[in-house]
Design a protein around this motif. Structure first.
Motif, PDB file in Angstrom:
ATOM      1  N   LYS A  45      25.290  43.744  45.148  1.00 33.24           N
ATOM      2  CA  LYS A  45      24.700  42.405  45.097  1.00 33.24           C
ATOM      3  C   LYS A  45      25.002  41.739  43.762  1.00 33.24           C
ATOM      4  CE  LYS A  45      20.785  41.319  48.063  1.00 33.24           C
ATOM      5  NZ  LYS A  45      19.340  41.534  48.258  1.00 33.24           N
ATOM      6  N   ALA A  46      24.790  42.486  42.686  1.00 28.32           N
ATOM      7  CA  ALA A  46      25.064  41.948  41.347  1.00 28.32           C
ATOM      8  C   ALA A  46      26.559  41.671  41.195  1.00 28.32           C
ATOM      9  CB  ALA A  46      24.591  42.936  40.280  1.00 28.32           C
ATOM     10  N   LEU A  47      27.378  42.511  41.808  1.00 29.23           N
ATOM     11  CA  LEU A  47      28.826  42.319  41.731  1.00 29.23           C
ATOM     12  C   LEU A  47      29.221  41.017  42.437  1.00 29.23           C
ATOM     13  CD1 LEU A  47      31.579  43.425  40.865  1.00 29.23           C
ATOM     14  CD2 LEU A  47      31.679  44.693  43.010  1.00 29.23           C
ATOM     15  N   ALA A  48      28.655  40.826  43.632  1.00 31.15           N
ATOM     16  CA  ALA A  48      28.939  39.591  44.369  1.00 31.15           C
ATOM     17  C   ALA A  48      28.486  38.378  43.563  1.00 31.15           C
ATOM     18  CB  ALA A  48      28.262  39.625  45.736  1.00 31.15           C
ATOM     19  N   ALA A  49      27.347  38.522  42.868  1.00 40.12           N
ATOM     20  CA  ALA A  49      26.814  37.408  42.083  1.00 40.12           C
ATOM     21  C   ALA A  49      27.746  37.026  40.932  1.00 40.12           C
ATOM     22  CB  ALA A  49      25.433  37.761  41.542  1.00 40.12           C
ATOM     23  N   ALA A  50      28.557  37.973  40.485  1.00 43.85           N
ATOM     24  CA  ALA A  50      29.497  37.694  39.387  1.00 43.85           C
ATOM     25  C   ALA A  50      30.635  36.783  39.850  1.00 43.85           C
ATOM     26  CB  ALA A  50      30.061  39.002  38.825  1.00 43.85           C
ATOM     27  N   GLY A  51      30.790  36.679  41.173  1.00 42.14           N
ATOM     28  CA  GLY A  51      31.730  35.704  41.747  1.00 42.14           C
ATOM     29  C   GLY A  51      33.174  35.937  41.374  1.00 42.14           C
ATOM     30  N   GLU A  52      33.969  34.872  41.531  1.00 39.82           N
ATOM     31  CA  GLU A  52      35.407  34.978  41.309  1.00 39.82           C
ATOM     32  C   GLU A  52      35.709  35.264  39.844  1.00 39.82           C
ATOM     33  OE1 GLU A  52      37.772  32.056  43.526  1.00 39.82           O
ATOM     34  OE2 GLU A  52      39.189  32.137  41.850  1.00 39.82           O
ATOM     35  N   LYS A  53      34.902  34.682  38.953  1.00 36.58           N
ATOM     36  CA  LYS A  53      35.090  34.895  37.517  1.00 36.58           C
ATOM     37  C   LYS A  53      34.940  36.391  37.195  1.00 36.58           C
ATOM     38  CE  LYS A  53      33.275  33.325  33.088  1.00 36.58           C
ATOM     39  NZ  LYS A  53      32.475  34.542  32.771  1.00 36.58           N
ATOM     40  N   GLY A  54      33.925  37.011  37.775  1.00 37.75           N
ATOM     41  CA  GLY A  54      33.695  38.431  37.557  1.00 37.75           C
ATOM     42  C   GLY A  54      34.840  39.269  38.107  1.00 37.75           C
ATOM     43  N   LEU A  55      35.356  38.835  39.258  1.00 39.37           N
ATOM     44  CA  LEU A  55      36.440  39.563  39.914  1.00 39.37           C
ATOM     45  C   LEU A  55      37.705  39.531  39.046  1.00 39.37           C
ATOM     46  CD1 LEU A  55      36.771  40.987  42.676  1.00 39.37           C
ATOM     47  CD2 LEU A  55      37.916  38.931  43.483  1.00 39.37           C
ATOM     48  N   VAL A  56      38.017  38.338  38.530  1.00 36.91           N
ATOM     49  CA  VAL A  56      39.197  38.198  37.674  1.00 36.91           C
ATOM     50  C   VAL A  56      39.041  39.083  36.436  1.00 36.91           C
ATOM     51  CG1 VAL A  56      40.478  36.597  36.191  1.00 36.91           C
ATOM     52  CG2 VAL A  56      39.822  35.893  38.504  1.00 36.91           C
ATOM     53  N   GLU A  57      37.822  39.132  35.902  1.00 33.21           N
ATOM     54  CA  GLU A  57      37.559  39.963  34.726  1.00 33.21           C
ATOM     55  C   GLU A  57      37.820  41.440  35.034  1.00 33.21           C
ATOM     56  OE1 GLU A  57      33.891  39.995  31.520  1.00 33.21           O
ATOM     57  OE2 GLU A  57      33.831  38.547  33.190  1.00 33.21           O
ATOM     58  N   LEU A  58      37.340  41.864  36.210  1.00 30.43           N
ATOM     59  CA  LEU A  58      37.547  43.249  36.652  1.00 30.43           C
ATOM     60  C   LEU A  58      39.036  43.561  36.793  1.00 30.43           C
ATOM     61  CD1 LEU A  58      35.059  44.120  39.542  1.00 30.43           C
ATOM     62  CD2 LEU A  58      35.165  45.108  37.249  1.00 30.43           C
ATOM     63  N   ILE A  59      39.756  42.628  37.423  1.00 30.28           N
ATOM     64  CA  ILE A  59      41.182  42.838  37.663  1.00 30.28           C
ATOM     65  C   ILE A  59      41.931  42.920  36.332  1.00 30.28           C
ATOM     66  CG2 ILE A  59      43.272  41.768  38.625  1.00 30.28           C
ATOM     67  CD1 ILE A  59      41.585  42.867  40.838  1.00 30.28           C
ATOM     68  N   MET A  60      41.652  41.983  35.438  1.00 33.87           N
ATOM     69  CA  MET A  60      42.361  41.976  34.160  1.00 33.87           C
ATOM     70  C   MET A  60      42.096  43.262  33.377  1.00 33.87           C
ATOM     71  SD  MET A  60      44.224  39.479  34.182  1.00 33.87           S
ATOM     72  CE  MET A  60      44.392  38.004  35.186  1.00 33.87           C
ATOM     73  N   GLU A  61      40.835  43.702  33.405  1.00 34.97           N
ATOM     74  CA  GLU A  61      40.473  44.894  32.634  1.00 34.97           C
ATOM     75  C   GLU A  61      41.148  46.145  33.192  1.00 34.97           C
ATOM     76  OE1 GLU A  61      39.183  46.516  29.491  1.00 34.97           O
ATOM     77  OE2 GLU A  61      38.324  44.527  29.843  1.00 34.97           O
ATOM     78  N   THR A  62      41.375  46.171  34.511  1.00 37.69           N
ATOM     79  CA  THR A  62      41.905  47.389  35.129  1.00 37.69           C
ATOM     80  C   THR A  62      43.399  47.306  35.452  1.00 37.69           C
ATOM     81  OG1 THR A  62      41.202  46.501  37.284  1.00 37.69           O
ATOM     82  CG2 THR A  62      39.704  48.028  36.197  1.00 37.69           C
ATOM     83  N   HIS A  63      43.984  46.104  35.392  1.00 39.91           N
ATOM     84  CA  HIS A  63      45.380  45.919  35.799  1.00 39.91           C
ATOM     85  C   HIS A  63      46.295  45.525  34.638  1.00 39.91           C
ATOM     86  CE1 HIS A  63      43.545  45.893  39.748  1.00 39.91           C
ATOM     87  NE2 HIS A  63      44.684  45.711  40.364  1.00 39.91           N
ATOM     88  N   ALA A  64      45.738  45.194  33.469  1.00 42.28           N
ATOM     89  CA  ALA A  64      46.575  44.673  32.374  1.00 42.28           C
ATOM     90  C   ALA A  64      46.430  45.528  31.124  1.00 42.28           C
ATOM     91  CB  ALA A  64      46.206  43.228  32.087  1.00 42.28           C
ATOM     92  N   ASP A  65      47.063  45.066  30.046  1.00 42.90           N
ATOM     93  CA  ASP A  65      47.034  45.779  28.763  1.00 42.90           C
ATOM     94  C   ASP A  65      47.613  47.184  28.882  1.00 42.90           C
ATOM     95  OD1 ASP A  65      46.178  43.957  26.845  1.00 42.90           O
ATOM     96  OD2 ASP A  65      44.090  44.145  27.452  1.00 42.90           O
ATOM     97  N   MET A  66      48.677  47.301  29.659  1.00 45.02           N
ATOM     98  CA  MET A  66      49.412  48.566  29.739  1.00 45.02           C
ATOM     99  C   MET A  66      50.848  48.221  30.131  1.00 45.02           C
ATOM    100  SD  MET A  66      47.803  50.104  33.285  1.00 45.02           S
ATOM    101  CE  MET A  66      46.295  49.147  33.468  1.00 45.02           C
ATOM    102  N   THR A  67      51.730  49.196  30.048  1.00 44.17           N
ATOM    103  CA  THR A  67      53.110  48.911  30.438  1.00 44.17           C
ATOM    104  C   THR A  67      53.213  48.887  31.965  1.00 44.17           C
ATOM    105  OG1 THR A  67      53.868  51.198  30.589  1.00 44.17           O
ATOM    106  CG2 THR A  67      53.933  50.175  28.401  1.00 44.17           C
ATOM    107  N   HIS A  68      54.297  48.285  32.425  1.00 44.99           N
ATOM    108  CA  HIS A  68      54.586  48.252  33.857  1.00 44.99           C
ATOM    109  C   HIS A  68      54.658  49.669  34.424  1.00 44.99           C
ATOM    110  CE1 HIS A  68      56.516  47.060  37.596  1.00 44.99           C
ATOM    111  NE2 HIS A  68      57.423  47.987  37.367  1.00 44.99           N
ATOM    112  N   ASP A  69      55.328  50.556  33.712  1.00 46.88           N
ATOM    113  CA  ASP A  69      55.477  51.933  34.196  1.00 46.88           C
ATOM    114  C   ASP A  69      54.126  52.638  34.283  1.00 46.88           C
ATOM    115  OD1 ASP A  69      58.144  51.418  34.295  1.00 46.88           O
ATOM    116  OD2 ASP A  69      58.707  52.677  32.587  1.00 46.88           O
ATOM    117  N   GLU A  70      53.268  52.407  33.286  1.00 46.95           N
ATOM    118  CA  GLU A  70      51.942  53.028  33.308  1.00 46.95           C
ATOM    119  C   GLU A  70      51.142  52.560  34.522  1.00 46.95           C
ATOM    120  OE1 GLU A  70      51.528  53.481  28.427  1.00 46.95           O
ATOM    121  OE2 GLU A  70      50.550  51.821  29.464  1.00 46.95           O
ATOM    122  N   PHE A  71      51.211  51.259  34.806  1.00 47.42           N
ATOM    123  CA  PHE A  71      50.447  50.735  35.954  1.00 47.42           C
ATOM    124  C   PHE A  71      50.968  51.317  37.269  1.00 47.42           C
ATOM    125  CE2 PHE A  71      49.405  47.421  39.158  1.00 47.42           C
ATOM    126  CZ  PHE A  71      48.024  47.537  39.090  1.00 47.42           C
TER     127      PHE A  71
END
Lengths: 337, 337
Positions: free
Chosen positions: B120-146
């Motif tokens: 519920k709290a996750l849904a409340a974070a909306g699209e902004k929260g989702l983008v934050e989650l994606i950036m934190e888990t999908h970026a700041d690493m090399t292509h090969d690492e991902f």
């Protein structure tokens, strides 16, 4: 040129015909030289050695077909880029063609310079002026309209030095190389600093490279319904510059795997060659076309305005990239038609 | 799955073997149904009729092989997208896996919600929260690492409802359709609203679609030399959203020609289907997968959070797109392994 889809199409006509065709192909291959416009110098030997290495099954350097990706720069690598990039000649012609509808251009740079043929004033407008020219001539129309304009121009425009259509100023040795790689299971991609939509309308016919295997610079496009029909509209905003450090980014975005061979001719190709060859391991091939033939084409390198080859020439020596001396290594430059 | 490169590889083993193989393929094709998991209802008939039309030489609807481009949405069209998009499940798992290195997440949304399983709290974070989650888990690493992180996750993670790896929750009828189209000279592309680099590491093995035929959303990447080696680094910035009106843009950027067939399941595919089929002329094929089978999979459409099918369902009726009723039209949904 040998193309997979042609092969498969003929395969559908029946197994016996295919068997016969394959026997013909095999014996033709054994008898004839796949690179007849290349002199028997080191670059040709290096290409053939590389291809044999990666296509020999059970050898340690064998590369499965899906991973045989080869990338080619366009301007100066596959066709002539002097006295200016062909796409710039296109933009200048478009300004002239549209001048009647834009009376204000007579007094406005860089358009004034183009209309007066004042190359000094045009150069003085710098990159900002160039971007302005490109946006004015490449955007604010639908995707289909732009494809039509490019197709019509490329069919009629002629290069000022050779007085030939630009599509006849492609390098015959490179056409042979593209076909040779494809016949050996490679997928060949163009990775151009020029506009992706400027290259696509004619790349399939001229190079045998389909639109989905062209990578290049782009402006933003927008989807909208117009009069009930879906339309892609070209906006006057830069989307991506596929040059220098942009080339590995463009390669990854479009291809999604690292090429095993890269062919370029200028500093704009340096990072593409690094990305392709410097893996710290497996066999890779890098090649630089060095324009050394002022008689048959042009001679330029470290100080050229178009296609400057300076850092990448130094890097070639360090990284064992093969350097083609056009004068010494190419028997023919253009196919006489 | 039948793949061109496998076929060509075997072709190299000799003309006689090829002839024998082709005879086998031909007779197997004549005898067997290429779409055995489809019931003999209208959608299957529509697919076969379309393919026969565009592949019959000298017919007015014939399409040459290079132009036989088919595009497939991924989530909900090729594999399961409930109870949530698989890539979101990946992101949530990554937050949990990296939580020890990020003690601050315990008190920071949307990470706190993920760690506490508070949807519920996750849904409340909306699209902004989702983008934050994606950036934190999908970026700041090399292509090969991902690529490595994705490959390891997809090999081990299991769907909560079926208790199976996600790669076994692909729709068997769609795998057959991909193979059937390819056997008929089509080039098949995935056009996903999800991340292009999340799909590529496994799409070739699971769908027979190579990385260069995957289109998807992306973050920005940057080329740099690190310790003397060329590196692609993933930046926490959105580059392109390949959804809704973005899909025709992504298709044009990657493929450069208009597809002749498109397969989707949600409003995110509406513009892709419009762009593919509404040409005012030549024969095209559009298909919507309608999730109607609560017993064997899920039933949802106009009000679903993931894969909402509302406008595109209305558009299907207007534009003559074929609607697949999963319950009625699919004999099997998953291949039992």
């Amino acid at each position: 040129m040998f193309a997979v889809h042609d092969f498969l199409k003929s395969a559908q006509r029946g197994a016996v015909a295919v068997a016969a065709a394959l026997l013909l192909v095999t014996s033709a291959k054994a008898q004839s030289d796949p690179l007849p416009s290349w002199n028997d110098t080191a670059p040709k030997a290096a290409i053939v050695a590389f291809v044999e290495k990666v296509t020999t099954e059970n050898s340690p350097d064998f590369v499965p077909e899906p991973e045989r990706i080869a990338v080619f720069d366009n301007d100066g690598t596959l066709w002539v880029e002097h006295p200016m990039y062909t796409q710039l000649a296109f933009a200048l012609d478009r300004v002239k063609a549209e001048a009647a509808a834009h009376p204000e251009w007579k007094d406005k740079q860089p358009f004034k310079a183009v209309l007066e043929g004042d190359m000094k004033a045009l150069a003085a407008a710098g990159e900002k002026g160039l971007v302005e020219l490109i946006m004015e001539t490449h955007a604010d129309m639908t995707h289909d309209e732009f494809q039509k304009v490019v197709s019509e121009w490329i069919a009629t425009a002629r290069d000022p030095k050779f007085n030939k259509p630009y599509t006849e100023l492609v390098y015959q040795p490179m056409l042979e190389l593209l076909a040779y790689l494809r016949a050996n299971g490679f997928k060949t991609f163009i990775v151009s600093g020029g506009g992706i939509e400027f290259v696509r309308p004619w790349a399939e016919q001229v190079y045998g490279v389909p639109p989905e295997q062209v990578v290049g610079s782009s402006i933003k496009t927008q989807f909208e319904m117009r009069d009930g029909l879906p339309t892609l509209f070209r906006l006057p905003q830069v989307n991506f510059i596929d040059d220098k450090a942009g080339k590995p980014v463009g390669i990854n975005a479009h291809i999604g795997r690292r090429p095993i061979a890269a062919f370029g001719n200028s500093d704009g190709d340096l990072e593409m060659l690094q990305w392709t060859t410097m893996t710290g391991g497996s066999v890779r091939f890098g090649m630089i076309i060095h324009h050394t033939d002022a008689d048959r084409e042009y001679a330029y390198d470290r100080k050229s305005e178009f296609g400057r080859l300076d850092k990448a020439l130094d890097a070639a020596a360090i990284n064992n990239w093969t350097v083609v001396d056009m004068k010494a290594d190419w028997k023919e430059i253009f196919l006489e038609k």
